[in-house]
Write a protein that holds these residues in place. Sequence first.
Motif, PDB file in Angstrom:
ATOM      1  N   SER A  67       0.836  -1.209   0.000  1.00  0.00           N
ATOM      2  CA  SER A  67       0.000   0.000   0.000  1.00  0.00           C
ATOM      3  C   SER A  67       0.869   1.257   0.000  1.00  0.00           C
ATOM      4  O   SER A  67       2.091   1.194   0.071  1.00  0.00           O
ATOM      5  N   CYS A  68       0.200   2.402  -0.053  1.00  0.00           N
ATOM      6  CA  CYS A  68       0.877   3.698   0.005  1.00  0.00           C
ATOM      7  C   CYS A  68       1.336   3.972   1.433  1.00  0.00           C
ATOM      8  O   CYS A  68       0.597   3.714   2.381  1.00  0.00           O
ATOM      9  N   MET A  69       2.530   4.496   1.596  1.00  0.00           N
ATOM     10  CA  MET A  69       3.037   4.846   2.922  1.00  0.00           C
ATOM     11  C   MET A  69       2.388   6.130   3.416  1.00  0.00           C
ATOM     12  O   MET A  69       2.032   6.996   2.620  1.00  0.00           O
ATOM     13  N   THR A  70       2.231   6.276   4.719  1.00  0.00           N
ATOM     14  CA  THR A  70       1.691   7.514   5.283  1.00  0.00           C
ATOM     15  C   THR A  70       2.821   8.519   5.500  1.00  0.00           C
ATOM     16  O   THR A  70       3.996   8.147   5.574  1.00  0.00           O
ATOM     17  N   ARG A  71       2.459   9.799   5.600  1.00  0.00           N
ATOM     18  CA  ARG A  71       3.436  10.845   5.886  1.00  0.00           C
ATOM     19  C   ARG A  71       4.141  10.573   7.208  1.00  0.00           C
ATOM     20  O   ARG A  71       5.354  10.726   7.341  1.00  0.00           O
ATOM     21  N   GLN A  72       3.343  10.162   8.199  1.00  0.00           N
ATOM     22  CA  GLN A  72       3.891   9.932   9.539  1.00  0.00           C
ATOM     23  C   GLN A  72       4.908   8.794   9.538  1.00  0.00           C
ATOM     24  O   GLN A  72       5.956   8.873  10.192  1.00  0.00           O
ATOM     25  N   ALA A  73       4.609   7.733   8.771  1.00  0.00           N
ATOM     26  CA  ALA A  73       5.520   6.592   8.723  1.00  0.00           C
ATOM     27  C   ALA A  73       6.851   6.985   8.099  1.00  0.00           C
ATOM     28  O   ALA A  73       7.928   6.605   8.601  1.00  0.00           O
ATOM     29  N   PHE A  74       6.804   7.762   7.016  1.00  0.00           N
ATOM     30  CA  PHE A  74       8.060   8.149   6.375  1.00  0.00           C
ATOM     31  C   PHE A  74       8.841   9.131   7.239  1.00  0.00           C
ATOM     32  O   PHE A  74      10.076   9.123   7.239  1.00  0.00           O
ATOM     33  N   TRP A  75       8.128   9.981   7.985  1.00  0.00           N
ATOM     34  CA  TRP A  75       8.799  10.898   8.897  1.00  0.00           C
ATOM     35  C   TRP A  75       9.587  10.113   9.947  1.00  0.00           C
ATOM     36  O   TRP A  75      10.733  10.434  10.270  1.00  0.00           O
ATOM     37  N   HIS A  76       8.999   9.028  10.463  1.00  0.00           N
ATOM     38  CA  HIS A  76       9.710   8.198  11.438  1.00  0.00           C
ATOM     39  C   HIS A  76      10.922   7.530  10.797  1.00  0.00           C
ATOM     40  O   HIS A  76      11.962   7.344  11.438  1.00  0.00           O
ATOM     41  N   ILE A  77      10.812   7.164   9.519  1.00  0.00           N
ATOM     42  CA  ILE A  77      11.937   6.569   8.795  1.00  0.00           C
ATOM     43  C   ILE A  77      13.089   7.567   8.686  1.00  0.00           C
ATOM     44  O   ILE A  77      14.253   7.228   8.924  1.00  0.00           O
ATOM     45  N   ILE A  78      12.762   8.820   8.340  1.00  0.00           N
ATOM     46  CA  ILE A  78      13.797   9.860   8.238  1.00  0.00           C
ATOM     47  C   ILE A  78      14.507  10.043   9.583  1.00  0.00           C
ATOM     48  O   ILE A  78      15.739  10.106   9.655  1.00  0.00           O
ATOM     49  N   LYS A  79      13.730  10.124  10.660  1.00  0.00           N
ATOM     50  CA  LYS A  79      14.321  10.314  11.986  1.00  0.00           C
ATOM     51  C   LYS A  79      15.231   9.139  12.361  1.00  0.00           C
ATOM     52  O   LYS A  79      16.304   9.333  12.933  1.00  0.00           O
ATOM     53  N   ARG A  80      14.794   7.932  12.027  1.00  0.00           N
ATOM     54  CA  ARG A  80      15.581   6.743  12.372  1.00  0.00           C
ATOM     55  C   ARG A  80      16.912   6.743  11.623  1.00  0.00           C
ATOM     56  O   ARG A  80      17.966   6.479  12.216  1.00  0.00           O
ATOM     57  N   TYR A  81      16.876   7.064  10.344  1.00  0.00           N
ATOM     58  CA  TYR A  81      18.120   7.079   9.568  1.00  0.00           C
ATOM     59  C   TYR A  81      19.039   8.221  10.012  1.00  0.00           C
ATOM     60  O   TYR A  81      20.264   8.069  10.010  1.00  0.00           O
ATOM     61  N   ALA A  82      18.451   9.356  10.379  1.00  0.00           N
ATOM     62  CA  ALA A  82      19.266  10.475  10.869  1.00  0.00           C
ATOM     63  C   ALA A  82      19.991  10.078  12.153  1.00  0.00           C
ATOM     64  O   ALA A  82      21.168  10.402  12.346  1.00  0.00           O
ATOM     65  N   GLN A  83      19.289   9.353  13.011  1.00  0.00           N
ATOM     66  CA  GLN A  83      19.894   8.892  14.267  1.00  0.00           C
ATOM     67  C   GLN A  83      21.026   7.903  13.985  1.00  0.00           C
ATOM     68  O   GLN A  83      22.099   7.985  14.583  1.00  0.00           O
TER      69      GLN A  83
END
Length: 294
Positions: free
Chosen positions: A213-229
């Motif tokens: 399915s299509c990813m949500t904005r919130q899910a991708f935001w958490h992905i960005i934060k995780r990779y930044a960490q």
Amino acid sequence: MNSGQTIEHFLNALWLEFGLSDNTLSAYGSDLRLFVKWVKEKDLTAVDEACIKDFLANRQQQGITSRSSARILSCLRRFYGYMLREGKISVDPTQLIDAPQLGRSLPGSLSEADVELLLQTPEISDMLGFRDRAMLEMLYATGLRVSELVELKFSQINFRQGCVRIVGKGDKERLVPVGEEAMDWAERYLNGARQVTLGNRQSDYLFVTARGSCMTRQAFWHIIKRYAQLAGIDKHLSPHTLRHAFATHLLNHGADLRVVQLLLGHSDLSTTQIYTHIAQQRLKALHTQHHPRG
């Protein structure tokens, strides 16, 4: 008509008249429902200026920012402007209320080195990691809003011409060029990890989840934060951090402010002018470097 119906009619009118995004309409709806709880049994048509000021003061005591307070006031102004046009009230109670002063601060951004670290963090041997790398590359290369990225459909991308067609806020369409690097990642993802992830399923969306399915904005935001960490980037991030980095780095490399406006999809140049000081700093540096008396 009860307050809930009045709010729904107002939101429908906003959508028809101004074509506001679902996110904006949802925020306005939430603000108005909070306001209804505040006035309790009081008729919305009987609200006066003092009541609205008390509501705004109470929200600020709850810890909301000046920017959020300004958004709430903007919502109430539009609502009571609508009520005035509809003949429900004879005086707009928001007319004499001053908006809070807002600074035009530049959004948090990342250096080019930070972006390189972030882009290289996803584990591309993993299907979802490869997808994340392709998404980050596309986001940085185009300056799309996160909502525009996660909702990007296969039909919107033109691999031959190297661009994506975006329908942004207010249903305004724009063509955004995509660099060779990001386009290469998208094409490799499309022909590899995406097909494996989907299996026999079908999806119109370019970037899909493990469920297809299509990813949500919130899910991708958490992905960005995780990779930044994981990359060790210790900076304040927002969902639009890469969008701001895109604009900042373009200007640092000599792009015109109006070009950046078009690429970001800002309808008004004043929205893009938060980046003006970057262009000014670059001009000053160029003057210092090249002028005989710099």
